[in-house]
Design an enzyme around this catalytic site. Structure first.
Site, PDB file in Angstrom:
ATOM      1  N   ASP A  65       0.860  -1.178   0.000  1.00  0.00           N
ATOM      2  CA  ASP A  65       0.000   0.000   0.000  1.00  0.00           C
ATOM      3  C   ASP A  65       0.898   1.230   0.000  1.00  0.00           C
ATOM      4  O   ASP A  65       1.780   1.361   0.855  1.00  0.00           O
ATOM      5  CB  ASP A  65      -0.934  -0.001   1.217  1.00  0.00           C
ATOM      6  N   GLY A 141       0.967   5.886 -12.410  1.00  0.00           N
ATOM      7  CA  GLY A 141       0.415   6.732 -11.344  1.00  0.00           C
ATOM      8  C   GLY A 141       1.003   8.143 -11.315  1.00  0.00           C
ATOM      9  O   GLY A 141       0.976   8.869 -12.310  1.00  0.00           O
ATOM     10  N   ASP A 143       4.064   9.046 -11.108  1.00  0.00           N
ATOM     11  CA  ASP A 143       5.457   9.169 -11.571  1.00  0.00           C
ATOM     12  C   ASP A 143       5.731  10.419 -12.415  1.00  0.00           C
ATOM     13  O   ASP A 143       6.776  11.053 -12.238  1.00  0.00           O
ATOM     14  CB  ASP A 143       5.883   7.912 -12.348  1.00  0.00           C
ATOM     15  N   LYS A 162      14.808   3.987 -10.891  1.00  0.00           N
ATOM     16  CA  LYS A 162      13.705   4.246  -9.955  1.00  0.00           C
ATOM     17  C   LYS A 162      13.816   3.296  -8.761  1.00  0.00           C
ATOM     18  O   LYS A 162      13.700   3.704  -7.612  1.00  0.00           O
ATOM     19  CB  LYS A 162      12.338   4.098 -10.652  1.00  0.00           C
ATOM     20  N   ARG A 168       9.435   2.345  -2.986  1.00  0.00           N
ATOM     21  CA  ARG A 168       9.253   0.883  -3.094  1.00  0.00           C
ATOM     22  C   ARG A 168      10.614   0.180  -3.089  1.00  0.00           C
ATOM     23  O   ARG A 168      10.791  -0.840  -2.436  1.00  0.00           O
ATOM     24  CB  ARG A 168       8.473   0.532  -4.372  1.00  0.00           C
TER      25      ARG A 168
END
Ligand code: ITT
Length: 188
Positions: A65, A141, A143, A162, A168
């Site tokens: 999440d 999303g 980004d 990234k 993440r």
């Protein structure tokens, strides 16, 4: 070793697959619905989601999440990031940020991993800024409007880069350490 990545978001799966490539962990995309409880904490959403999936008899999985927390918007969209992305989207966020000079924001990612009967929950963050316009075609999303280096958006950098700096990627790094520790403890 095989882990199901339980998500509706194929962009997340690509990041997990790339990160775990070469580590001998096979990532399998599974679209199994679970309730994302209303909570001001990503971690609570993840822990409740894990409990629900385990009650359904599912094991050896990852759920994730994540959210974008913008300082000058009091942490909005935060835990409502998925809804906000689907409704007002990146253009809506850029409008809300029109004329705002402090553009600081934090991306947060909470991962819950159930492996061999043990639960691990980790949180990774990535500080950056909201750009003045959306840029780039990589990623997903938020980004295109988020930049960790104040120059390039996350949608303008390759996936490997990234993963090296992102919320993440940082969370996966912590999870990987836990997994290595657990696997070495389990060895006879
Ligand atoms: P699942 O809950 O099914 O895993 P989701 O896309 O709804 O998929 P989240 O609730 O974790 O995932 O994400 C909240 C929003 O934040 C959603 O719109 C995502 O696209 C976005 N998001 C999450 N991680 C992101 C990242 O690394 N880069 C850009 N946007 C991200």
């Amino acid at each position: 070793m095989r882990l199901s990545v339980i998500t509706s978001n194929p962009g997340k799966v690509r990041e997990y697959e790339r990160y775990f490539e070469g580590l001998g962990v096979e990532m399998v995309h599974a679209k199994i619905p679970y309730d994302e409880v209303q909570s001001s904490e990503l971690e609570e959403v993840v822990r409740k989601g894990m409990d629900e999936l385990k009650k359904k008899g599912i094991s050896d999985f990852i759920i994730d999440d994540s959210g974008l927390f913008i300082d000058q918007l009091g942490g909005f969209p935060g835990v409502w990031s998925a809804y906000v992305q689907k409704t007002i989207g990146n253009d809506g966020i850029l409008k809300l940020m029109d004329g705002v000079s402090d553009r600081s924001a934090v991306f947060k990612c909470c991962i819950g991993c159930n492996l061999r009967g043990k639960d691990t929950v980790v949180i990774g963050t990535c500080c950056g800024v909201i750009l003045k316009e959306g840029r780039g075609t990589e990623g997903f999303g938020y980004d295109p409007i988020f930049s960790h280096d104040r120059i390039r958006s996350f949608a303008e950098i390759p996936l490997d880069e990234k993963n090296m700096v992102s919320h993440r990627g940082n969370a996966i790094g912590l999870l990987r350490e836990e997994m290595i520790h657990q696997i070495s403890k389990d060895k006879p």
